[in-house]
Design a protein around this motif. Structure first.
Motif, PDB file in Angstrom:
ATOM      1  N   LYS A  73     -26.442  57.488 -27.814  1.00  0.00           N
ATOM      2  CA  LYS A  73     -26.141  56.173 -28.398  1.00  0.00           C
ATOM      3  C   LYS A  73     -27.269  55.734 -29.330  1.00  0.00           C
ATOM      4  O   LYS A  73     -27.019  55.148 -30.382  1.00  0.00           O
ATOM      5  CB  LYS A  73     -25.917  55.117 -27.304  1.00  0.00           C
ATOM      6  CG  LYS A  73     -24.646  55.316 -26.522  1.00  0.00           C
ATOM      7  CD  LYS A  73     -23.449  54.941 -27.352  1.00  0.00           C
ATOM      8  CE  LYS A  73     -22.199  55.025 -26.505  1.00  0.00           C
ATOM      9  NZ  LYS A  73     -21.000  55.024 -27.311  1.00  0.00           N
ATOM     10  N   GLU A  76     -26.806  57.647 -32.527  1.00  0.00           N
ATOM     11  CA  GLU A  76     -25.674  57.070 -33.272  1.00  0.00           C
ATOM     12  C   GLU A  76     -26.087  55.764 -33.953  1.00  0.00           C
ATOM     13  O   GLU A  76     -25.752  55.530 -35.111  1.00  0.00           O
ATOM     14  CB  GLU A  76     -24.496  56.813 -32.335  1.00  0.00           C
ATOM     15  CG  GLU A  76     -23.815  58.065 -31.845  1.00  0.00           C
ATOM     16  CD  GLU A  76     -22.761  57.785 -30.784  1.00  0.00           C
ATOM     17  OE1 GLU A  76     -22.701  56.649 -30.248  1.00  0.00           O
ATOM     18  OE2 GLU A  76     -21.992  58.709 -30.476  1.00  0.00           O
ATOM     19  N   THR A  77     -26.815  54.925 -33.233  1.00  0.00           N
ATOM     20  CA  THR A  77     -27.264  53.647 -33.786  1.00  0.00           C
ATOM     21  C   THR A  77     -28.189  53.863 -34.969  1.00  0.00           C
ATOM     22  O   THR A  77     -28.065  53.199 -36.003  1.00  0.00           O
ATOM     23  CB  THR A  77     -27.966  52.814 -32.687  1.00  0.00           C
ATOM     24  OG1 THR A  77     -27.030  52.573 -31.629  1.00  0.00           O
ATOM     25  CG2 THR A  77     -28.486  51.499 -33.226  1.00  0.00           C
ATOM     26  N   SER A  78     -29.109  54.806 -34.826  1.00  0.00           N
ATOM     27  CA  SER A  78     -30.065  55.114 -35.887  1.00  0.00           C
ATOM     28  C   SER A  78     -29.350  55.635 -37.143  1.00  0.00           C
ATOM     29  O   SER A  78     -29.631  55.197 -38.260  1.00  0.00           O
ATOM     30  CB  SER A  78     -31.068  56.159 -35.375  1.00  0.00           C
ATOM     31  OG  SER A  78     -31.890  56.614 -36.404  1.00  0.00           O
ATOM     32  N   VAL A  79     -28.429  56.544 -36.962  1.00  0.00           N
ATOM     33  CA  VAL A  79     -27.696  57.107 -38.104  1.00  0.00           C
ATOM     34  C   VAL A  79     -26.808  56.034 -38.740  1.00  0.00           C
ATOM     35  O   VAL A  79     -26.763  55.901 -39.969  1.00  0.00           O
ATOM     36  CB  VAL A  79     -26.867  58.344 -37.685  1.00  0.00           C
ATOM     37  CG1 VAL A  79     -25.940  58.794 -38.808  1.00  0.00           C
ATOM     38  CG2 VAL A  79     -27.790  59.481 -37.274  1.00  0.00           C
ATOM     39  N   TYR A  80     -26.127  55.251 -37.919  1.00  0.00           N
ATOM     40  CA  TYR A  80     -25.264  54.195 -38.446  1.00  0.00           C
ATOM     41  C   TYR A  80     -26.062  53.188 -39.270  1.00  0.00           C
ATOM     42  O   TYR A  80     -25.654  52.791 -40.362  1.00  0.00           O
ATOM     43  CB  TYR A  80     -24.529  53.492 -37.301  1.00  0.00           C
ATOM     44  CG  TYR A  80     -23.555  52.440 -37.783  1.00  0.00           C
ATOM     45  CD1 TYR A  80     -22.329  52.807 -38.337  1.00  0.00           C
ATOM     46  CD2 TYR A  80     -23.857  51.090 -37.688  1.00  0.00           C
ATOM     47  CE1 TYR A  80     -21.446  51.844 -38.794  1.00  0.00           C
ATOM     48  CE2 TYR A  80     -22.984  50.123 -38.141  1.00  0.00           C
ATOM     49  CZ  TYR A  80     -21.777  50.500 -38.684  1.00  0.00           C
ATOM     50  OH  TYR A  80     -20.898  49.546 -39.138  1.00  0.00           O
ATOM     51  N   ALA A  81     -27.241  52.792 -38.755  1.00  0.00           N
ATOM     52  CA  ALA A  81     -28.090  51.838 -39.481  1.00  0.00           C
ATOM     53  C   ALA A  81     -28.542  52.429 -40.812  1.00  0.00           C
ATOM     54  O   ALA A  81     -28.546  51.742 -41.837  1.00  0.00           O
ATOM     55  CB  ALA A  81     -29.301  51.456 -38.626  1.00  0.00           C
ATOM     56  N   LEU A  83     -26.981  54.691 -42.537  1.00  0.00           N
ATOM     57  CA  LEU A  83     -25.808  54.773 -43.422  1.00  0.00           C
ATOM     58  C   LEU A  83     -25.456  53.412 -44.013  1.00  0.00           C
ATOM     59  O   LEU A  83     -24.960  53.331 -45.141  1.00  0.00           O
ATOM     60  CB  LEU A  83     -24.607  55.352 -42.673  1.00  0.00           C
ATOM     61  CG  LEU A  83     -24.688  56.837 -42.348  1.00  0.00           C
ATOM     62  CD1 LEU A  83     -23.544  57.231 -41.408  1.00  0.00           C
ATOM     63  CD2 LEU A  83     -24.650  57.678 -43.626  1.00  0.00           C
ATOM     64  N   GLN A  84     -25.717  52.347 -43.258  1.00  0.00           N
ATOM     65  CA  GLN A  84     -25.408  51.004 -43.752  1.00  0.00           C
ATOM     66  C   GLN A  84     -26.259  50.627 -44.957  1.00  0.00           C
ATOM     67  O   GLN A  84     -25.794  49.927 -45.847  1.00  0.00           O
ATOM     68  CB  GLN A  84     -25.589  49.964 -42.641  1.00  0.00           C
ATOM     69  CG  GLN A  84     -24.598  50.110 -41.512  1.00  0.00           C
ATOM     70  CD  GLN A  84     -23.161  50.051 -41.987  1.00  0.00           C
ATOM     71  OE1 GLN A  84     -22.745  49.081 -42.602  1.00  0.00           O
ATOM     72  NE2 GLN A  84     -22.403  51.101 -41.731  1.00  0.00           N
ATOM     73  N   LYS A  85     -27.503  51.105 -44.983  1.00  0.00           N
ATOM     74  CA  LYS A  85     -28.374  50.782 -46.120  1.00  0.00           C
ATOM     75  C   LYS A  85     -28.599  51.993 -47.021  1.00  0.00           C
ATOM     76  O   LYS A  85     -29.330  51.902 -47.990  1.00  0.00           O
ATOM     77  CB  LYS A  85     -29.707  50.217 -45.640  1.00  0.00           C
ATOM     78  CG  LYS A  85     -30.460  51.086 -44.682  1.00  0.00           C
ATOM     79  CD  LYS A  85     -31.706  50.391 -44.183  1.00  0.00           C
ATOM     80  CE  LYS A  85     -32.367  51.283 -43.143  1.00  0.00           C
ATOM     81  NZ  LYS A  85     -33.535  50.711 -42.574  1.00  0.00           N
ATOM     82  N   LEU A  86     -27.971  53.073 -46.726  1.00  0.00           N
ATOM     83  CA  LEU A  86     -28.010  54.361 -47.422  1.00  0.00           C
ATOM     84  C   LEU A  86     -28.999  54.433 -48.585  1.00  0.00           C
ATOM     85  O   LEU A  86     -28.684  54.114 -49.728  1.00  0.00           O
ATOM     86  CB  LEU A  86     -26.616  54.746 -47.923  1.00  0.00           C
ATOM     87  CG  LEU A  86     -26.456  56.210 -48.332  1.00  0.00           C
ATOM     88  CD1 LEU A  86     -26.765  57.130 -47.163  1.00  0.00           C
ATOM     89  CD2 LEU A  86     -25.066  56.474 -48.836  1.00  0.00           C
TER      90      LEU A  86
END
Length: 132
Positions: A73, A76-81, A83-86
């Motif tokens: 988790k 996932e949180t790290s990758v999602y964050a 990707l949000q600011k890519l």
């Protein structure tokens, strides 16, 4: 076959993966000498081929007392964050490839051809997920 292709591309030089960003998740068993070798080597070779590390590699150990679901988790949180600011693909890497650990058993093309022919890796090499 993926690792072999990365190895060949890195040996050839250039940056065939320029503009690509990646994150690597490894899963293995630390009872083996080659624990996390495949994910670590993949992370290193992706960088050598010009890909930008989007997030630090996470290494899960099936024999650890840590809850792998919690660590997953966190990944996932790290990758999602990220990707949000890519960030731009030419931005600095999120970290160096050798974090959290840089111990790698180097492989030759012959080693990788042998693995590709049999379709399996060494015990404990680490199952790996790479997102590019």
């Amino acid at each position: 076959h993926f690792l072999l292709a990365l190895y060949r591309a890195a040996e050839a030089g250039g940056s065939p993966l320029e503009g690509v960003q990646h994150a690597v998740l490894g899963y293995g068993a630390s009872v083996y000498e080659t624990f996390q070798n495949c994910p670590r080597l993949t992370d290193k070779l992706l960088e050598s081929c010009g890909s930008r590390r989007l997030a630090q590699r996470v290494e899960l150990d099936e024999g650890s007392e840590d809850d792998p679901v919690v660590r997953l988790k966190g990944f996932e949180t790290s990758v999602y964050a990220a990707l949000q600011k890519l960030p731009a693909a030419h931005a600095p890497h999120a970290c160096k490839w050798d974090q959290p650990c840089g111990k790698v058993v180097e492989k030759s093309e012959e080693d990788l051809l042998e693995v590709a022919a049999f379709g399996t890796g060494e015990e404990g090499d680490g199952r790996m997920g790479a997102m590019a």
